[in-house]
Design a protein around this motif. Structure first.
Motif, PDB file in Angstrom:
ATOM      1  N   PRO A  28      27.290  23.189  44.063  1.00 31.12           N
ATOM      2  CA  PRO A  28      27.526  21.833  43.430  1.00 31.12           C
ATOM      3  C   PRO A  28      29.120  21.105  43.776  1.00 31.12           C
ATOM      4  N   GLU A  29      29.251  20.142  43.613  1.00 32.57           N
ATOM      5  CA  GLU A  29      30.423  19.395  43.922  1.00 32.57           C
ATOM      6  C   GLU A  29      31.589  20.007  43.386  1.00 32.57           C
ATOM      7  N   ASN A  30      31.167  20.178  42.143  1.00 33.48           N
ATOM      8  CA  ASN A  30      32.352  20.665  40.881  1.00 33.48           C
ATOM      9  C   ASN A  30      31.759  21.455  40.106  1.00 33.48           C
ATOM     10  N   GLY A  31      32.550  22.208  39.167  1.00 37.15           N
ATOM     11  CA  GLY A  31      32.094  23.093  38.245  1.00 37.15           C
ATOM     12  C   GLY A  31      32.511  24.662  38.447  1.00 37.15           C
ATOM     13  N   LEU A  32      31.776  25.317  37.792  1.00 36.80           N
ATOM     14  CA  LEU A  32      32.207  26.958  37.889  1.00 36.80           C
ATOM     15  C   LEU A  32      31.107  27.737  38.427  1.00 36.80           C
ATOM     16  N   LEU A  33      31.250  28.969  39.133  1.00 38.38           N
ATOM     17  CA  LEU A  33      30.137  29.806  39.476  1.00 38.38           C
ATOM     18  C   LEU A  33      30.781  31.257  38.929  1.00 38.38           C
ATOM     19  N   ARG A  34      29.624  31.919  38.444  1.00 40.36           N
ATOM     20  CA  ARG A  34      29.867  33.359  37.870  1.00 40.36           C
ATOM     21  C   ARG A  34      29.684  34.072  39.142  1.00 40.36           C
ATOM     22  N   LEU A  35      29.897  35.401  38.916  1.00 42.80           N
ATOM     23  CA  LEU A  35      30.108  36.147  40.349  1.00 42.80           C
ATOM     24  C   LEU A  35      28.536  36.470  40.768  1.00 42.80           C
ATOM     25  N   THR A  48      34.283  44.373  47.068  1.00 41.26           N
ATOM     26  CA  THR A  48      34.761  43.710  48.340  1.00 41.26           C
ATOM     27  C   THR A  48      35.310  42.375  47.839  1.00 41.26           C
ATOM     28  N   VAL A  49      34.627  41.811  46.826  1.00 43.82           N
ATOM     29  CA  VAL A  49      35.115  40.512  46.428  1.00 43.82           C
ATOM     30  C   VAL A  49      36.575  40.421  45.567  1.00 43.82           C
ATOM     31  N   TYR A  50      36.617  41.673  44.842  1.00 40.03           N
ATOM     32  CA  TYR A  50      37.883  41.737  44.303  1.00 40.03           C
ATOM     33  C   TYR A  50      38.871  42.525  45.210  1.00 40.03           C
ATOM     34  N   SER A  51      38.553  43.260  46.051  1.00 38.95           N
ATOM     35  CA  SER A  51      39.509  43.490  47.104  1.00 38.95           C
ATOM     36  C   SER A  51      40.210  42.585  47.981  1.00 38.95           C
ATOM     37  N   LYS A  52      39.546  41.687  48.234  1.00 44.03           N
ATOM     38  CA  LYS A  52      39.881  40.582  48.909  1.00 44.03           C
ATOM     39  C   LYS A  52      40.645  39.416  48.051  1.00 44.03           C
ATOM     40  N   ILE A  53      40.460  39.395  46.617  1.00 41.88           N
ATOM     41  CA  ILE A  53      41.233  38.679  45.826  1.00 41.88           C
ATOM     42  C   ILE A  53      42.668  39.395  45.724  1.00 41.88           C
ATOM     43  N   LYS A  54      42.725  40.644  45.588  1.00 44.38           N
ATOM     44  CA  LYS A  54      43.956  41.361  45.359  1.00 44.38           C
ATOM     45  C   LYS A  54      44.838  41.180  46.546  1.00 44.38           C
ATOM     46  N   THR A  55      44.417  41.146  48.018  1.00 44.30           N
ATOM     47  CA  THR A  55      44.990  40.930  49.126  1.00 44.30           C
ATOM     48  C   THR A  55      45.499  39.359  49.224  1.00 44.30           C
ATOM     49  N   GLY A  56      44.662  38.595  48.702  1.00 40.56           N
ATOM     50  CA  GLY A  56      45.096  37.224  48.434  1.00 40.56           C
ATOM     51  C   GLY A  56      44.391  36.319  49.641  1.00 40.56           C
ATOM     52  N   ALA A  57      43.279  37.031  50.090  1.00 38.54           N
ATOM     53  CA  ALA A  57      42.516  36.589  50.941  1.00 38.54           C
ATOM     54  C   ALA A  57      41.473  35.519  50.570  1.00 38.54           C
ATOM     55  N   PRO A  59      39.910  33.334  46.961  1.00 34.55           N
ATOM     56  CA  PRO A  59      40.625  32.555  45.892  1.00 34.55           C
ATOM     57  C   PRO A  59      40.218  33.587  44.443  1.00 34.55           C
ATOM     58  N   ALA A  60      41.138  33.416  43.594  1.00 35.48           N
ATOM     59  CA  ALA A  60      40.939  34.368  42.362  1.00 35.48           C
ATOM     60  C   ALA A  60      40.200  33.541  41.591  1.00 35.48           C
ATOM     61  N   PRO A  61      39.413  34.072  40.486  1.00 36.94           N
ATOM     62  CA  PRO A  61      38.668  33.330  39.469  1.00 36.94           C
ATOM     63  C   PRO A  61      39.494  32.689  38.477  1.00 36.94           C
ATOM     64  N   VAL A  62      38.978  31.950  37.640  1.00 41.11           N
ATOM     65  CA  VAL A  62      39.728  31.507  36.492  1.00 41.11           C
ATOM     66  C   VAL A  62      38.997  32.306  35.215  1.00 41.11           C
ATOM     67  N   ARG A  63      39.943  32.490  34.300  1.00 40.14           N
ATOM     68  CA  ARG A  63      39.398  33.204  33.112  1.00 40.14           C
ATOM     69  C   ARG A  63      38.875  31.921  32.069  1.00 40.14           C
ATOM     70  N   ILE A  64      37.555  32.160  31.561  1.00 40.38           N
ATOM     71  CA  ILE A  64      36.958  31.330  30.656  1.00 40.38           C
ATOM     72  C   ILE A  64      37.369  31.965  29.288  1.00 40.38           C
ATOM     73  N   SER A  65      37.179  33.168  29.124  1.00 43.52           N
ATOM     74  CA  SER A  65      37.539  33.817  27.756  1.00 43.52           C
ATOM     75  C   SER A  65      38.192  35.059  28.014  1.00 43.52           C
ATOM     76  N   GLN A  66      38.201  35.690  27.205  1.00 43.73           N
ATOM     77  CA  GLN A  66      39.028  37.152  27.305  1.00 43.73           C
ATOM     78  C   GLN A  66      38.159  38.020  28.152  1.00 43.73           C
ATOM     79  N   ARG A  67      36.766  38.009  28.160  1.00 47.26           N
ATOM     80  CA  ARG A  67      35.883  38.777  29.186  1.00 47.26           C
ATOM     81  C   ARG A  67      35.132  38.243  30.163  1.00 47.26           C
ATOM     82  N   VAL A  68      35.297  36.913  30.479  1.00 47.08           N
ATOM     83  CA  VAL A  68      34.621  36.067  31.265  1.00 47.08           C
ATOM     84  C   VAL A  68      35.555  35.223  32.065  1.00 47.08           C
ATOM     85  N   VAL A  69      35.146  35.517  33.542  1.00 47.92           N
ATOM     86  CA  VAL A  69      35.702  34.915  34.681  1.00 47.92           C
ATOM     87  C   VAL A  69      34.839  33.956  35.489  1.00 47.92           C
ATOM     88  N   ALA A  70      35.138  33.063  36.105  1.00 51.97           N
ATOM     89  CA  ALA A  70      34.130  32.125  36.948  1.00 51.97           C
ATOM     90  C   ALA A  70      35.354  31.633  38.210  1.00 51.97           C
TER      91      ALA A  70
END
Length: 89
Positions: A28-35, A48-57, A59-70
């Motif tokens: 999609p052109e815009n919007g949010l994608l779950r894992l 691997t996804v979270y490892s690459k995020i931790k190293t900064g390689a 993009p990090a997800p955005v927090r939608i709620s306390q337990r949900v990211v996208a």
């Protein structure tokens, strides 16, 4: 040892990306994608996804709620374009 792992991972990702047509058109052109949706476009493990995020390689997800990211679809699109250029590994 780490170099061997990175080469294998790079080879796997390159084979996966090169064997498929450009998939950025399907995003999609815009919007949010779950894992699970992100993993459809980038076939790696969750760790691997979270490892690459931790190293900064990647993009990090955005927090939608306390337990949900996208992830922003635009961030994933940019990441896929970096894959095609060989920058995101």
């Amino acid at each position: 040892m780490g170099d061997v792992f990175q080469r294998k991972q790079r080879t796997l990702l390159q084979m996966t990306i090169s064997s498929k047509p450009p998939i950025t058109r399907e995003l999609p052109e815009n919007g949010l994608l779950r894992l699970p949706q992100v993993l459809q476009y980038i076939p790696v493990s969750r760790s691997t996804v979270y490892s690459k995020i931790k190293t900064g390689a990647w993009p990090a997800p955005v927090r939608i709620s306390q337990r949900v990211v996208a992830w922003k679809a635009s961030d994933i699109r940019n990441l896929l374009e970096r894959f095609e250029q060989g920058d995101a590994l």
